[in-house]
Design an enzyme around this catalytic site. Structure first.
Site, mmCIF file in Angstrom:
data_model
loop_
_atom_site.group_PDB
_atom_site.id
_atom_site.type_symbol
_atom_site.label_atom_id
_atom_site.label_comp_id
_atom_site.label_asym_id
_atom_site.label_seq_id
_atom_site.Cartn_x
_atom_site.Cartn_y
_atom_site.Cartn_z
ATOM 1 N N GLU A 228 -13.590 -80.379 43.135
ATOM 2 C CA GLU A 228 -14.823 -80.857 43.347
ATOM 3 C C GLU A 228 -15.820 -79.587 43.081
ATOM 4 O O GLU A 228 -17.119 -79.829 43.281
ATOM 5 C CB GLU A 228 -14.937 -81.479 44.354
ATOM 6 C CG GLU A 228 -14.218 -82.771 44.543
ATOM 7 C CD GLU A 228 -14.490 -83.679 45.844
ATOM 8 O OE1 GLU A 228 -15.638 -84.364 45.877
ATOM 9 O OE2 GLU A 228 -13.771 -83.291 46.879
ATOM 10 N N ARG B 38 -16.106 -75.404 41.355
ATOM 11 C CA ARG B 38 -16.195 -74.637 40.210
ATOM 12 C C ARG B 38 -14.837 -73.467 39.977
ATOM 13 O O ARG B 38 -14.751 -72.869 40.834
ATOM 14 C CB ARG B 38 -17.427 -73.743 39.836
ATOM 15 C CG ARG B 38 -17.504 -72.755 38.692
ATOM 16 C CD ARG B 38 -18.722 -71.871 38.655
ATOM 17 N NE ARG B 38 -18.691 -71.412 37.364
ATOM 18 C CZ ARG B 38 -19.076 -71.361 36.325
ATOM 19 N NH1 ARG B 38 -19.535 -72.832 35.920
ATOM 20 N NH2 ARG B 38 -19.220 -70.712 35.284
ATOM 21 N N SER C 253 -17.559 -72.624 44.744
ATOM 22 C CA SER C 253 -17.424 -71.675 43.686
ATOM 23 C C SER C 253 -16.274 -70.591 43.727
ATOM 24 O O SER C 253 -16.128 -69.984 44.927
ATOM 25 C CB SER C 253 -18.690 -70.842 43.294
ATOM 26 O OG SER C 253 -18.867 -69.983 42.177
ATOM 27 N N ALA D 95 -16.907 -77.399 51.130
ATOM 28 C CA ALA D 95 -18.131 -77.559 50.186
ATOM 29 C C ALA D 95 -19.108 -76.450 50.309
ATOM 30 O O ALA D 95 -19.583 -75.865 51.184
ATOM 31 C CB ALA D 95 -18.885 -78.918 50.709
ATOM 32 N N ALA E 178 -17.158 -74.666 55.267
ATOM 33 C CA ALA E 178 -18.005 -74.853 54.269
ATOM 34 C C ALA E 178 -19.277 -73.942 54.260
ATOM 35 O O ALA E 178 -19.881 -73.684 55.523
ATOM 36 C CB ALA E 178 -18.613 -76.508 54.664
#
Length: 341
Positions: free
Chosen positions: A218, A220, A238, A261, A277
């Site tokens: 979810e 990159r 990322s 996330a 996260a």
């Protein structure tokens, strides 16, 4: 011979290649197949792209069939009806590519899972590829786009340009088995997606990068980054690739990892690592090591943790410092970390 493939593609009005589709590329092809193709196309040995005409296809198909390769013979037979430019690409050794057909064959080998990221030489490829308008009418040279827009309007048909880029989306060329992709525009040709990979709508996978699979993406995956089995990339996270500051360091994610996330990494992770996260860890990030009792051990730079297993990286919500502790409740921090001065 490293690789061989028959392709059909698009050229601009000057005869320059814009893109090539290879239905069934081969890695380490049979010598008899290569010899038959070279003889049928009157091609000398060595790495080269050999353009040929539809009227040559039936003789090529017969030669490939006699060499014991019915799948390649069927492709050559189908190409006999082509209205588009045809090319046979022979790659003798793995060196920096010298042509657009060679670049496209190497990208196909990656997306067909015939080679893994960093498994083939792509040095200098950007200088060979043109920026292309990927449109509802196929690949169009940017300089020729205004004329094509006008022709389409005069003919009363729409011409929609989806993107302008050097790379097309992977699924226009290859759809590997056992994967899911929420938004196909976010996976470039040259991505490697292993069996069981799911790329959600906000996920992105660049060329020469990808997943061993299974895994949930979810975030990159930048160019050059490879994600191990059972690892998940959370929404908006990322990975720093070789094109965005990673330099000579190969950024990878080991098996069984979780990047939370909006988090990110600029160092490679070993197996079973977790990044909290919102936390971005780079080579220069100062990280406080904690033992099992949560006592401070020492402070190191992120590069000193590169490739280590079983790490939990988090930010202390009270002090703001970045901390690292074991990702196994019953296992001490890797002794190698304590050896750094």
């Amino acid at each position: 011979m490293l690789s061989f493939a028959l392709g059909i593609g698009t050229q601009n009005t000057q005869g320059d290649w814009l893109e090539i589709y290879y239905p069934a590329p081969l890695l380490a092809p049979d010598a008899a197949l290569v010899a038959a193709a070279q003889q049928a196309l009157d091609a000398p040995a060595g790495t080269q792209a050999v353009s040929f005409l539809p009227e040559q296809c039936r003789a090529l198909a017969a030669a490939l069939g006699e060499a014991g390769h019915p799948e390649q013979a069927a492709i050559a037979e189908a190409f006999a009806e082509s209205k588009r430019p045809l090319v046979a690409m022979f790659i003798d050794t793995d060196q920096a590519p010298q042509s657009v057909p060679e670049v496209y064959l190497k990208l196909h080998l990656l997306s067909h899972r015939l080679v893994k990221p960093h498994g083939i030489d792509l040095t200098g490829m950007f200088g060979l590829l043109r920026n292309v308008a990927w449109s509802s009418e196929g690949a169009i040279d940017i300089e020729e786009l205004p004329e094509r827009h006008l022709k389409a309007r005069l003919a009363g048909r729409p011409l929609s340009v989806d993107c302008v880029d050097k790379f097309p989306k992977m699924t226009d060329y290859v759809v590997p088995t056992g994967i899911r992709i929420g938004d196909t525009a976010r996976v470039r040709l040259g991505a490697y997606l292993g069996e069981g990979t799911t790329v959600m709508h906000e996920g992105f996978v660049n060329f020469n990068a990808g997943t061993e699979g299974p895994g949930m993406i979810e975030g990159r995956i930048s160019a050059g980054v490879f994600v191990g089995k059972g690892s998940d990339l959370g929404g908006g996270c990322s990975t720093m690739g070789t094109l965005s500051g990673g330099g000579n360091i190969v950024i990878k994610v080991g098996e069984g990892c979780l990047i939370g996330a909006n988090a990110g990494i600029g160092i490679p992770l070993g197996d079973r690592c977790t990044v909290e996260a919102g936390l971005y860890v780079t080579a220069g990030t100062k990280i406080t090591l904690l033992d099992d009792a949560r006592n401070e051990v020492k402070t190191v730079s992120g590069r000193e943790l590169a490739g280590q297993n079983d790490l939990l990286l988090r930010r202390n919500s009270q002090t703001g410092r970045v901390e690292c502790l074991t990702n196994k409740s019953a296992v001490a921090l890797n002794e190698a970390l304590h050896a750094h001065n």
